[in-house]
Design a protein around this motif. Structure first.
Motif, mmCIF file in Angstrom:
data_model
loop_
_atom_site.group_PDB
_atom_site.id
_atom_site.type_symbol
_atom_site.label_atom_id
_atom_site.label_comp_id
_atom_site.label_asym_id
_atom_site.label_seq_id
_atom_site.Cartn_x
_atom_site.Cartn_y
_atom_site.Cartn_z
ATOM 1 N N GLU A 172 0.818 -1.217 0.000
ATOM 2 C CA GLU A 172 0.000 0.000 0.000
ATOM 3 C C GLU A 172 0.849 1.263 0.000
ATOM 4 O OE1 GLU A 172 -3.084 0.132 2.870
ATOM 5 O OE2 GLU A 172 -3.831 -1.884 2.426
ATOM 6 N N ASP A 173 1.828 1.321 0.915
ATOM 7 C CA ASP A 173 2.695 2.503 1.003
ATOM 8 C C ASP A 173 4.038 2.046 1.544
ATOM 9 O OD1 ASP A 173 3.990 4.898 1.391
ATOM 10 O OD2 ASP A 173 2.235 5.945 2.180
ATOM 11 N N GLN B 106 6.336 13.769 4.463
ATOM 12 C CA GLN B 106 5.875 12.395 4.266
ATOM 13 C C GLN B 106 5.006 11.941 5.432
ATOM 14 O OE1 GLN B 106 6.409 10.171 1.780
ATOM 15 N NE2 GLN B 106 7.908 11.188 0.506
ATOM 16 N N GLN C 33 3.276 13.856 7.592
ATOM 17 C CA GLN C 33 2.006 14.578 7.621
ATOM 18 C C GLN C 33 1.051 14.056 6.554
ATOM 19 O OE1 GLN C 33 4.080 18.819 8.780
ATOM 20 N NE2 GLN C 33 2.031 18.916 7.900
ATOM 21 N N GLU C 34 1.573 13.718 5.389
ATOM 22 C CA GLU C 34 0.732 13.154 4.351
ATOM 23 C C GLU C 34 0.147 11.815 4.779
ATOM 24 O OE1 GLU C 34 3.121 12.949 0.860
ATOM 25 O OE2 GLU C 34 3.096 15.126 0.505
ATOM 26 N N ALA C 35 0.959 11.001 5.459
ATOM 27 C CA ALA C 35 0.469 9.709 5.943
ATOM 28 C C ALA C 35 -0.612 9.904 6.996
ATOM 29 C CB ALA C 35 1.632 8.895 6.509
ATOM 30 N N ALA D 2 -2.581 12.467 7.348
ATOM 31 C CA ALA D 2 -3.773 13.028 6.717
ATOM 32 C C ALA D 2 -4.534 11.967 5.932
ATOM 33 C CB ALA D 2 -3.377 14.186 5.804
ATOM 34 N N THR D 3 -3.808 11.153 5.163
ATOM 35 C CA THR D 3 -4.448 10.140 4.314
ATOM 36 C C THR D 3 -5.026 8.993 5.131
ATOM 37 O OG1 THR D 3 -2.893 10.653 2.534
ATOM 38 C CG2 THR D 3 -4.073 8.553 2.395
ATOM 39 N N GLN D 4 -4.301 8.542 6.138
ATOM 40 C CA GLN D 4 -4.691 7.333 6.864
ATOM 41 C C GLN D 4 -5.531 7.598 8.101
ATOM 42 O OE1 GLN D 4 -1.081 5.018 7.505
ATOM 43 N NE2 GLN D 4 -0.341 5.505 5.442
ATOM 44 N N GLY E 252 -7.007 11.012 8.653
ATOM 45 C CA GLY E 252 -7.832 12.192 8.478
ATOM 46 C C GLY E 252 -7.344 13.412 9.228
ATOM 47 N N LYS F 94 -5.925 16.429 8.824
ATOM 48 C CA LYS F 94 -5.639 17.293 7.669
ATOM 49 C C LYS F 94 -4.878 18.560 8.033
ATOM 50 C CE LYS F 94 -8.184 14.638 4.938
ATOM 51 N NZ LYS F 94 -7.585 13.822 3.847
#
Length: 315
Positions: free
Chosen positions: A177-178, A230, A232-234, A236-238, A240, A242
């Motif tokens: 997945e990542d 990286q 913060q993106e994880a 936010a994506t996983q 929520g 944001k």
């Protein structure tokens, strides 16, 4: 198993040895031809040490533990305990080499000085010890240098006024997945006592491991800004999360988790045979051999001390 190996070893399940990484699973299958059946019948359980705190942990069914001031309290307490008893603790003085003297004593070379020792307990990474040993121990050094380690970036994030969509210790991310994100720990759920005087939601994002190169691809290096982005993106994506975090700490731990790849147990047996055959006053301890967790390293130290003192390891 892919996610589990990433969470414990930050490693690739296709390369790791189940015999060395998860010995209870290996023993269960070897004893009963089935991992599940073996575990149900109690195979793979090793004798457990006993103490008041261990009895409390079992009675209260601890799944994890920490210290009020963070895990740094452990080495700080050890330092205070030892120095009060007259033990000299040298800090900031890396070892440059080991050599055997007449009579079998070690000469431990430091940057600006040296000292002699009747016995050495080495808790440095195996690959580092492999570079320090003298020529007489070259077969041992060659084995130790093959026990490699991976690097992990740990990013601590705090969010004011945020809530998690789920409760629990955390989650692990399959490499399919990542690959760059190993998992996220929900620190405020596991240890709310450590949220501080200005509480907020705390999470820890673990990056890299055997997939560190995926984070470096297309960039000029692993900068603090890249790792924070990286993470913060994880989050936010996983999860929520944001908004921007109110606090962020980034640490890149180089070569921090040893990898018990296929044949690891044979390397340990080879090292043990060499030490016994040559009667080297050297004991191997630490995360490179039989467990990478903090508790494993504590037990490794207990057994190393017992071996040197000639006593039972749990006394």
């Amino acid at each position: 198993m892919d996610s589990l190996c990433r969470g414990v070893f930050a490693g690739d399940s296709r390369e790791l040895s189940i015999r060395s990484c998860f010995p209870s699973l290996f023993q269960a299958e070897q004893s009963h031809g089935s991992v599940l059946l073996g575990l149900l019948l109690g195979a793979g359980r090793s004798p457990q040490p006993d103490s008041a705190i261990l009895r409390q942990a079992r009675a209260e069914r601890w799944s994890q533990w920490s210290l009020r001031g963070g895990l740094e309290m452990l080495p700080q307490a050890l330092h205070s305990h030892l120095t009060r008893r007259g033990v000299s603790v040298l800090r900031g003085q890396p070892v440059c080499g080991l050599s055997l003297q007449a009579g079998g004593r070690w000469k431990v070379s430091l940057v600006d000085s040296s000292l002699e020792a009747d016995h050495v307990i080495s808790a440095v990474p195996a690959s580092v010890l492999g570079t320090l040993l003298p020529a007489e121990a070259s077969p041992l050094a060659e084995v130790l240098r093959t026990i490699r380690a991976v690097s992990v970036a740990v990013v601590n994030l705090q969010y004011r006024g945020a809530r998690l969509p789920v409760q629990g210790f955390g989650h692990l991310v399959p490499s399919s997945e990542d690959p760059g994100v190993l998992g996220i720990v929900y620190d405020s759920v596991a240890f709310p006592e450590q949220d501080g005087s200005a509480p907020g939601l705390r999470v820890t994002v673990m990056l890299g491991g055997a997939w560190l190169q995926t984070l470096e691809a297309g960039s000029s290096g692993l900068s603090r800004e890249l790792l924070q982005r990286q993470a913060q993106e994880a989050a936010a994506t996983q999860l929520g999360l944001k908004g921007p975090p109110s606090h962020c700490l980034v640490h890149l731990h180089r070569n921090c988790i040893p990898q018990y790849t296929l044949g690891h147990w044979e390397k340990l047996e080879s090292a043990t045979r060499f030490l016994a055959a040559h009667r080297l006053p050297l004991t191997l301890a630490g995360a490179s051999y039989r467990g990478v967790a903090v508790s494993d390293c504590i037990e490794s130290g207990r057994q190393a001390a017992a071996q040197v003192l000639g006593s039972a390891p749990h006394s």
